[in-house]
Motif scaffolding. Structure first.
Motif, PDB file in Angstrom:
ATOM      1  N   GLU A 103      -0.835   0.210  11.413  1.00  0.00           N
ATOM      2  CA  GLU A 103      -2.019  -0.193  12.161  1.00  0.00           C
ATOM      3  C   GLU A 103      -3.329   0.172  11.482  1.00  0.00           C
ATOM      4  O   GLU A 103      -4.388  -0.157  11.969  1.00  0.00           O
ATOM      5  CB  GLU A 103      -1.973   0.400  13.564  1.00  0.00           C
ATOM      6  N   GLY A 104      -3.263   0.873  10.344  1.00  0.00           N
ATOM      7  CA  GLY A 104      -4.470   1.274   9.622  1.00  0.00           C
ATOM      8  C   GLY A 104      -5.014   0.155   8.759  1.00  0.00           C
ATOM      9  O   GLY A 104      -4.484  -0.956   8.727  1.00  0.00           O
ATOM     10  N   GLY A 105      -6.075   0.459   8.050  1.00  0.00           N
ATOM     11  CA  GLY A 105      -6.681  -0.520   7.155  1.00  0.00           C
ATOM     12  C   GLY A 105      -5.847  -0.690   5.881  1.00  0.00           C
ATOM     13  O   GLY A 105      -5.244   0.235   5.393  1.00  0.00           O
ATOM     14  N   ILE A 106      -5.817  -1.919   5.414  1.00  0.00           N
ATOM     15  CA  ILE A 106      -5.108  -2.211   4.163  1.00  0.00           C
ATOM     16  C   ILE A 106      -6.147  -2.765   3.190  1.00  0.00           C
ATOM     17  O   ILE A 106      -6.626  -3.868   3.351  1.00  0.00           O
ATOM     18  CB  ILE A 106      -3.961  -3.222   4.367  1.00  0.00           C
ATOM     19  N   GLU A 107      -6.483  -1.940   2.206  1.00  0.00           N
ATOM     20  CA  GLU A 107      -7.492  -2.329   1.225  1.00  0.00           C
ATOM     21  C   GLU A 107      -6.914  -3.280   0.225  1.00  0.00           C
ATOM     22  O   GLU A 107      -5.845  -3.220  -0.199  1.00  0.00           O
ATOM     23  CB  GLU A 107      -8.027  -1.095   0.466  1.00  0.00           C
ATOM     24  N   LYS A 130       1.670  -5.446   2.458  1.00  0.00           N
ATOM     25  CA  LYS A 130       0.312  -5.863   2.778  1.00  0.00           C
ATOM     26  C   LYS A 130       0.261  -7.158   3.586  1.00  0.00           C
ATOM     27  O   LYS A 130      -0.724  -7.416   4.273  1.00  0.00           O
ATOM     28  CB  LYS A 130      -0.517  -6.004   1.504  1.00  0.00           C
ATOM     29  N   LYS A 168       0.871  -1.167   0.000  1.00  0.00           N
ATOM     30  CA  LYS A 168       0.000   0.000   0.000  1.00  0.00           C
ATOM     31  C   LYS A 168       0.908   1.217   0.000  1.00  0.00           C
ATOM     32  O   LYS A 168       1.933   1.238   0.678  1.00  0.00           O
ATOM     33  CB  LYS A 168      -0.870  -0.003   1.253  1.00  0.00           C
ATOM     34  N   ARG A 203       2.755  -5.896   7.151  1.00  0.00           N
ATOM     35  CA  ARG A 203       2.431  -4.574   7.688  1.00  0.00           C
ATOM     36  C   ARG A 203       3.675  -3.739   8.047  1.00  0.00           C
ATOM     37  O   ARG A 203       3.589  -2.711   8.667  1.00  0.00           O
ATOM     38  CB  ARG A 203       1.492  -4.656   8.885  1.00  0.00           C
TER      39      ARG A 203
END
Length: 75
Positions: free
Chosen positions: A71-75, A43, A25, A46
């Motif tokens: 720590e965020g979202g991984i689309e 991805k 990402k 992290r």
């Protein structure tokens, strides 16, 4: 290397990068007179990497030398 903008066909902003089978990402950074940089997040693991378009890529580590995990979202 494979890059794609996952929202549309505008390739001014790349949101994903695939390097040797690994997907990252892209968190946009900035450009300065000394070069631009972005943060790449693996991805799978992290782990965060700082990519400086003039000087290369480095793992981002904490004070103990351990990789800092995203720590965020991984689309």
């Amino acid at each position: 290397m494979y890059c794609k903008d996952s929202d549309n066909d505008n390739h001014d902003f790349v949101k994903e990068i695939n390097l040797v089978g690994r997907e990252f990402k892209v968190i946009p950074g900035t450009s300065t007179k000394y070069g631009g940089y972005d943060i790449l997040v693996d991805k799978d693991t992290r782990v965060q990497y700082l990519i400086n378009y003039q000087n290369g890529t480095e793992v981002i580590v904490d004070a103990e030398g351990k990789p800092i995990l995203y720590e965020g979202g991984i689309e």
